[in-house]
Write a protein that holds these residues in place. Structure first.
Motif, PDB file in Angstrom:
ATOM      1  N   THR A  65       0.842  -1.197   0.000  1.00 28.75           N
ATOM      2  CA  THR A  65       0.000   0.000   0.000  1.00 28.75           C
ATOM      3  C   THR A  65       0.878   1.248   0.000  1.00 28.75           C
ATOM      4  N   VAL A  66       0.533   2.187  -0.876  1.00 25.13           N
ATOM      5  CA  VAL A  66       1.330   3.395  -1.093  1.00 25.13           C
ATOM      6  C   VAL A  66       0.779   4.514  -0.214  1.00 25.13           C
ATOM      7  N   SER A  67       1.632   5.127   0.595  1.00 22.84           N
ATOM      8  CA  SER A  67       1.163   6.214   1.460  1.00 22.84           C
ATOM      9  C   SER A  67       1.314   7.570   0.766  1.00 22.84           C
ATOM     10  N   ARG A  68       0.531   8.540   1.228  1.00 25.00           N
ATOM     11  CA  ARG A  68       0.646   9.906   0.706  1.00 25.00           C
ATOM     12  C   ARG A  68       2.032  10.489   1.002  1.00 25.00           C
ATOM     13  N   VAL A 118      -1.366   5.894 -10.140  1.00 25.88           N
ATOM     14  CA  VAL A 118      -1.291   5.249  -8.824  1.00 25.88           C
ATOM     15  C   VAL A 118      -1.444   6.368  -7.798  1.00 25.88           C
ATOM     16  N   ARG A 119      -2.407   6.204  -6.897  1.00 25.13           N
ATOM     17  CA  ARG A 119      -2.746   7.285  -5.961  1.00 25.13           C
ATOM     18  C   ARG A 119      -2.454   6.863  -4.527  1.00 25.13           C
ATOM     19  N   PRO A 120      -2.175   7.832  -3.652  1.00 26.69           N
ATOM     20  CA  PRO A 120      -1.979   7.497  -2.244  1.00 26.69           C
ATOM     21  C   PRO A 120      -3.143   6.662  -1.722  1.00 26.69           C
ATOM     22  N   GLY A 121      -2.803   5.618  -0.998  1.00 27.36           N
ATOM     23  CA  GLY A 121      -3.821   4.711  -0.477  1.00 27.36           C
ATOM     24  C   GLY A 121      -4.049   3.492  -1.356  1.00 27.36           C
ATOM     25  N   ASP A 122      -3.594   3.529  -2.607  1.00 26.63           N
ATOM     26  CA  ASP A 122      -3.745   2.358  -3.479  1.00 26.63           C
ATOM     27  C   ASP A 122      -2.926   1.183  -2.944  1.00 26.63           C
ATOM     28  N   THR A 123      -3.451  -0.011  -3.116  1.00 24.24           N
ATOM     29  CA  THR A 123      -2.743  -1.243  -2.761  1.00 24.24           C
ATOM     30  C   THR A 123      -2.406  -1.993  -4.044  1.00 24.24           C
ATOM     31  N   LEU A 124      -1.105  -2.160  -4.278  1.00 19.34           N
ATOM     32  CA  LEU A 124      -0.613  -2.759  -5.521  1.00 19.34           C
ATOM     33  C   LEU A 124      -0.234  -4.219  -5.309  1.00 19.34           C
ATOM     34  N   ARG A 125      -0.405  -5.003  -6.358  1.00 17.10           N
ATOM     35  CA  ARG A 125       0.092  -6.377  -6.366  1.00 17.10           C
ATOM     36  C   ARG A 125       0.252  -6.726  -7.844  1.00 17.10           C
ATOM     37  N   GLY A 126       0.876  -7.892  -8.127  1.00 16.76           N
ATOM     38  CA  GLY A 126       1.024  -8.211  -9.538  1.00 16.76           C
ATOM     39  C   GLY A 126       1.622  -9.562  -9.787  1.00 16.76           C
ATOM     40  N   THR A 127       1.928  -9.786 -11.057  1.00 16.31           N
ATOM     41  CA  THR A 127       2.527 -11.047 -11.484  1.00 16.31           C
ATOM     42  C   THR A 127       3.632 -10.760 -12.495  1.00 16.31           C
ATOM     43  N   SER A 128       4.584 -11.691 -12.526  1.00 12.60           N
ATOM     44  CA  SER A 128       5.655 -11.667 -13.530  1.00 12.60           C
ATOM     45  C   SER A 128       5.705 -13.057 -14.147  1.00 12.60           C
ATOM     46  N   GLU A 129       5.487 -13.128 -15.459  1.00 15.67           N
ATOM     47  CA  GLU A 129       5.440 -14.422 -16.144  1.00 15.67           C
ATOM     48  C   GLU A 129       6.521 -14.486 -17.221  1.00 15.67           C
TER      49      GLU A 129
END
Lengths: 160, 160
Positions: free
Chosen positions: B28-31, B105-116
């Motif tokens: 999660t990205v903080s402000r 991407v905004r403050p408060g967003d929660t990021l996740r992902g994949t690498s294939e």
């Protein structure tokens, strides 16, 4: 940049020409910031100590490639903000093509570079902005290229 | 990853297969960190305040795209280091193709992902390493893709 400075100091998309070039830098990278960036974002051993780097093709401590791109942005924004009319029309970037980390960036290196417009086109979906492709080259103090890439930036069009 | 864990826990280039996939995050990205990164590396007004962002297509404060790539690396390295055999064989990256910042991407967003893994090939010049192309996708908490890219990584080959 061929802005119509008599009418409006803003450098709009229409004022940008293929071949326009901007020089940025210099900026010297310290050991402390190299390790601090890596510890925060890219904590692979070869970005944290000379000892670990010696076990790889890096040889000695080198900066995270994402640190180098961030330092590019720092140099570029510093240069862009010398001209308020350019900052006023910048709308960020949609992406980057062909990013290449060509040589390690090491503590004590002094970076500088150029960004040259190689293509521009109107946005199909958003008439208020245009798309500008530039070729960025970053050199070190030995004039060796350490990074090349093609950012794809968004730029305000002139209000109608 | 099909490492020969009985003989050697290191995941060498030969152990990597097209189609192998790794999930990373969440983060999660903080402000505060959004503004701090921008102030250091990408001090454009729309990355520093909601007020300036409101005058652009961003609408509200958004993270520097280079902050998003750094946060990708943070998530990916964290995941990679759960397996010491993978960290042992990683030799960094030579570049990235087709990087696209698809949404702010905004403050408060929660990021996740994949690498294939989408392609691999031996290095012509350096037999001790191979080249691995992966497709990275980063999503936010609404399952919207915010970033895609194709990193080109270097990986140790099995010692002969």
């Amino acid at each position: 940049m061929k802005g119509n400075i008599m009418a409006d100091a803003t450098v709009y998309f229409e004022d940008i020409a293929v071949g326009d070039s901007i020089a940025f830098g210099p900026l010297t990278v310290s050991r402390e910031e190299t390790i601090a960036f890596a510890a925060e974002f890219d904590a692979q051993p070869f970005h944290l100590s000379d000892e670990a780097a010696a076990a790889t093709h890096f040889g000695t401590l080198s900066a995270s490639g994402w640190h180098t791109t961030a330092l590019f942005m720092k140099m570029f924004v510093t240069e862009m903000q010398r001209d308020p009319g350019r900052q006023a029309a910048s709308l960020g970037a949609m992406g980057v093509d062909e990013l290449r980390w060509l040589r390690p960036v090491r503590p004590g290196d002094t970076l500088r570079g150029t960004s040259e417009v190689i293509a521009k086109k109107a946005s199909q979906s958003r008439p208020e902005m245009g798309i500008v492709h530039s070729k960025v080259t970053i050199l070190n103090q030995d004039d060796d290229a350490v990074l090349t890439m093609i950012p794809i930036a968004l730029w305000r069009t002139r209000p109608v």
